[in-house]
Design an enzyme around this catalytic site. Structure first.
Site, PDB file in Angstrom:
ATOM      1  N   HIS A  62       0.825  -1.213   0.000  1.00 29.84           N
ATOM      2  CA  HIS A  62       0.000   0.000   0.000  1.00 29.84           C
ATOM      3  C   HIS A  62       0.857   1.260   0.000  1.00 29.84           C
ATOM      4  O   HIS A  62       0.489   2.273  -0.606  1.00 29.84           O
ATOM      5  CB  HIS A  62      -0.939  -0.023   1.202  1.00 29.84           C
ATOM      6  CG  HIS A  62      -1.861  -1.196   1.183  1.00 29.84           C
ATOM      7  ND1 HIS A  62      -3.039  -1.200   0.469  1.00 29.84           N
ATOM      8  CD2 HIS A  62      -1.765  -2.426   1.747  1.00 29.84           C
ATOM      9  CE1 HIS A  62      -3.635  -2.371   0.602  1.00 29.84           C
ATOM     10  NE2 HIS A  62      -2.869  -3.140   1.368  1.00 29.84           N
TER      11      HIS A  62
ATOM     12  N   GLU B 123      -4.680  -9.269 -12.802  1.00 24.27           N
ATOM     13  CA  GLU B 123      -5.151  -9.558 -11.441  1.00 24.27           C
ATOM     14  C   GLU B 123      -6.559 -10.153 -11.437  1.00 24.27           C
ATOM     15  O   GLU B 123      -7.048 -10.590 -10.393  1.00 24.27           O
ATOM     16  CB  GLU B 123      -5.090  -8.308 -10.569  1.00 24.27           C
ATOM     17  CG  GLU B 123      -3.662  -7.888 -10.256  1.00 24.27           C
ATOM     18  CD  GLU B 123      -3.576  -6.912  -9.109  1.00 24.27           C
ATOM     19  OE1 GLU B 123      -4.208  -7.157  -8.064  1.00 24.27           O
ATOM     20  OE2 GLU B 123      -2.870  -5.904  -9.259  1.00 24.27           O
TER      21      GLU B 123
ATOM     22  N   GLY C 165     -12.392  -2.724  -3.468  1.00 29.12           N
ATOM     23  CA  GLY C 165     -10.988  -3.044  -3.236  1.00 29.12           C
ATOM     24  C   GLY C 165     -10.277  -1.833  -2.682  1.00 29.12           C
ATOM     25  O   GLY C 165      -9.262  -1.385  -3.210  1.00 29.12           O
TER      26      GLY C 165
ATOM     27  N   GLU D   3      -9.940   0.260  -8.596  1.00 32.44           N
ATOM     28  CA  GLU D   3      -8.622   0.193  -9.211  1.00 32.44           C
ATOM     29  C   GLU D   3      -8.324  -1.283  -9.471  1.00 32.44           C
ATOM     30  O   GLU D   3      -7.474  -1.890  -8.840  1.00 32.44           O
ATOM     31  CB  GLU D   3      -7.577   0.817  -8.291  1.00 32.44           C
ATOM     32  CG  GLU D   3      -6.254   1.047  -8.974  1.00 32.44           C
ATOM     33  CD  GLU D   3      -5.202   1.511  -7.989  1.00 32.44           C
ATOM     34  OE1 GLU D   3      -4.925   2.702  -7.949  1.00 32.44           O
ATOM     35  OE2 GLU D   3      -4.673   0.651  -7.259  1.00 32.44           O
TER      36      GLU D   3
ATOM     37  N   ARG E 179      -0.602   7.850 -10.307  1.00 32.48           N
ATOM     38  CA  ARG E 179      -1.861   7.154 -10.053  1.00 32.48           C
ATOM     39  C   ARG E 179      -2.734   7.895  -9.051  1.00 32.48           C
ATOM     40  O   ARG E 179      -3.920   8.155  -9.279  1.00 32.48           O
ATOM     41  CB  ARG E 179      -1.544   5.731  -9.590  1.00 32.48           C
ATOM     42  CG  ARG E 179      -2.679   4.997  -8.910  1.00 32.48           C
ATOM     43  CD  ARG E 179      -2.467   4.978  -7.415  1.00 32.48           C
ATOM     44  NE  ARG E 179      -3.469   4.196  -6.725  1.00 32.48           N
ATOM     45  CZ  ARG E 179      -3.827   4.426  -5.463  1.00 32.48           C
ATOM     46  NH1 ARG E 179      -3.268   5.403  -4.783  1.00 32.48           N
ATOM     47  NH2 ARG E 179      -4.730   3.667  -4.883  1.00 32.48           N
TER      48      ARG E 179
ATOM     49  N   GLU F  64     -18.025  -9.014  -4.669  1.00 31.33           N
ATOM     50  CA  GLU F  64     -19.127  -9.797  -5.245  1.00 31.33           C
ATOM     51  C   GLU F  64     -20.162 -10.156  -4.175  1.00 31.33           C
ATOM     52  O   GLU F  64     -21.335 -10.371  -4.488  1.00 31.33           O
ATOM     53  CB  GLU F  64     -18.612 -11.100  -5.858  1.00 31.33           C
ATOM     54  CG  GLU F  64     -17.652 -10.917  -7.018  1.00 31.33           C
ATOM     55  CD  GLU F  64     -16.201 -11.003  -6.581  1.00 31.33           C
ATOM     56  OE1 GLU F  64     -15.430 -11.665  -7.275  1.00 31.33           O
ATOM     57  OE2 GLU F  64     -15.843 -10.399  -5.545  1.00 31.33           O
TER      58      GLU F  64
END
Length: 382
Positions: free
Chosen positions: A23, A131, A56, A122, A32, A107
Site C-alpha cells: 500500500h 489480477e 478493493g 482500481e 496514479r 461480489e
C-alpha cells in the site's frame, strides 16, 4: 482506494494485500494517486449527496477523497485483513459517520440502500487484466449501479510498441561472456528459456520505444460484459520509427477517469515516468534488426482461463516470422529484475536526465572552488 483486494484474484492475492509495503508503494505513486484525486475532488457534482462504493479500497484513500468531495455515504469494500487498518484510519480522520468499511469480497457485498450512484475501483493489474479483478467489478456494477451512474475508470485501453534496449541486452546476455575472467556462455540458452519465455514487469524508458503504438483492446466499463473479455484477438501493425534492433515488445494501459467537470487519462506508458504498475516487456529470444518505416505485422491473442489466468500469444508475420506463447499467466508469473528497478529508481540508468548531470557538475565546481579558495586564503595568511 488504497490499491487493495476485493474480488476475483484468489485468496493468495488477498493475503498479499495485507502487507503495508504494498500500500505504501501504491500511495506514493503520484501519477496514479493524483489522477484519482483529481477525478474525485474536481468533480463535486458527481459526488455531493451521492452513495459511493469504493471496490478493493485498501487503506481507503479514495473513500476519504469521496467523503471530502461531499458524498452522503461511502462503502469502502475490502476483503483483505488490511480492511481493519482502513477502519482505524477512517476513525482517526473522524469520517466513520460517512465511510463504512465492508470487509468482504465485493461480489458478496450488501448495500442496504440497494443501489450506488458511483463506483470507484482500481482493478487494473499487470498487462491490464492479470489480477482478474474486473469480473467482480462488473458483477457489482450490474447489481448496484443506478442507470446513468458513474464508474471510475469508465474506459480502459491496452497498448503495445516495439522496444530496443541494447544496454539491457548487454547486461543480461553478454555478461556471461566474462564472469570474473571465466567463460559462462553455455548458460545463455538456459537464461533465455527461463527469463525470455514469458512477459515480465519492468520500468521502461520512453526512448526505447522504436515504433508507433497499437491499441490491442479498448473496453467501456459502463457497458462491457464479461463474455466480451474472455477472448481478445486483434491484428497488430506497428511502423518502425528509426533504424534499430527490436529486443522485445512492451505493453501498457491507460484508463479514463472522467466526470461532469473534469476528465483525464491515467497513463502507465514508458512516457509517464515512474508508476507502480511499471510496464510489461516480452523479450525476444533472438533480437531482430529493422529499418525506419518497416511495418511489423502480426496478431495478438489473450484468452482468459477458467482459473482466472491468461494465455497470451503474439504471432509476428512480417518482416520476420516469430511466435511467442505464454500460458497460465497471472501476477504470480510476473518476473521483475530487481537490479533493473534499483537502477531506474536511483536514476543511474543509462541516459540519466541532464538535470542530474547539471547537479553533479555543480557539485564538482563547488568542490574545486572550495579547494581553490582554501589554498588562496591559506597563502594570504587568513
Amino acid at each position: 482506494g488504497g490499491g487493495g483486494g476485493g474480488g476475483g484474484g484468489g485468496m493468495a492475492q488477498l493475503d498479499g494485500y495485507d502487507y503495508s509495503i504494498i500500500h505504501e508503494e501504491i500511495l506514493k505513486d503520484r501519477t496514479r494517486t493524483e489522477a484519482y484525486k483529481s477525478a474525485i475532488l474536481d468533480n463535486p457534482d458527481a459526488f455531493v449527496g451521492k452513495i459511493v462504493a469504493d471496490l478493493g479500497c485498501g487503506l481507503g484513500l479514495m473513500s476519504l477523497f469521496a467523503a471530502r468531495a461531499g458524498a452522503k455515504k461511502v462503502y469502502c469494500i475490502e476483503a483483505a485483513e488490511i480492511a481493519d487498518v482502513a477502519r482505524d484510519i477512517v476513525r482517526a480522520n473522524g469520517l466513520e459517520g460517512t465511510i463504512e468499511i465492508v470487509k468482504t469480497l465485493y461480489e458478496d457485498a450488501f448495500i442496504p440502500e440497494g443501489y450506488v450512484d458511483v463506483i470507484i475501483s482500481e482493478w487494473m493489474g499487470f498487462f491490464l487484466f492479470f489480477e482478474d479483478m474486473l469480473p467482480g467489478v462488473l458483477d457489482f456494477r450490474d447489481k448496484y449501479l443506478v442507470p446513468g451512474g458513474r464508474i471510475l475508470p469508465s474506459k480502459a485501453r491496452l497498448w503495445s510498441s516495439y522496444y530496443e534496449d541494447e544496454h539491457w541486452y548487454e547486461s543480461r546476455i553478454r555478461y556471461w561472456e566474462n564472469v570474473y575472467g571465466f567463460n559462462y556462455t553455455t548458460i545463455v540458452n538456459k537464461v533465455k528459456s527461463e527469463q525470455f519465455r514469458v512477459p515480465q514487469r519492468q520500468h521502461l524508458r520512453s526512448n526505447g520505444m522504436i515504433s508507433t503504438q497499437t491499441r490491442l483492446a479498448e473496453i467501456d466499463l459502463r457497458s462491457v460484459r464479461q463474455d466480451d473479455l474472455e477472448r481478445i484477438f486483434v491484428s497488430a501493425k506497428n511502423k518502425i520509427t528509426r533504424n534499430a534492433t527490436i529486443h522485445g515488445i512492451c505493453f501498457w494501459f491507460d484508463v479514463l477517469l472522467d466526470g461532469p467537470q473534469h476528465q483525464q487519462w491515467l497513463d502507465t506508458s514508458p512516457r509517464s515516468g515512474y508508476n507502480s504498475w511499471s510496464q510489461v516487456i516480452w523479450y525476444f529470444i533472438d533480437p531482430q534488426k529493422v529499418r525506419k518505416d518497416d511495418v511489423v505485422e502480426g496478431f495478438f491473442t489473450m484468452l482468459r482461463t477458467e482459473k482466472g489466468e491468461f494465455d497470451v500469444t503474439m504471432e509476428i508475420l512480417k518482416p520476420f516470422k516469430m511466435t511467442m506463447e505464454a500460458w497460465e499467466q497471472s501476477p504470480n508469473t510476473m518476473y521483475q529484475d530487481l537490479y533493473e528497478r534499483l537502477e531506474y529508481e536511483n536514476a543511474i540508468y543509462r541516459n540519466r536526465p541532464s538535470s542530474d548531470y547539471a547537479v553533479m557538475l555543480l557539485r564538482v565546481l563547488v568542490s574545486i572552488l572550495t579547494l581553490f579558495l582554501g589554498g588562496w586564503l591559506g597563502r594570504k595568511g587568513f
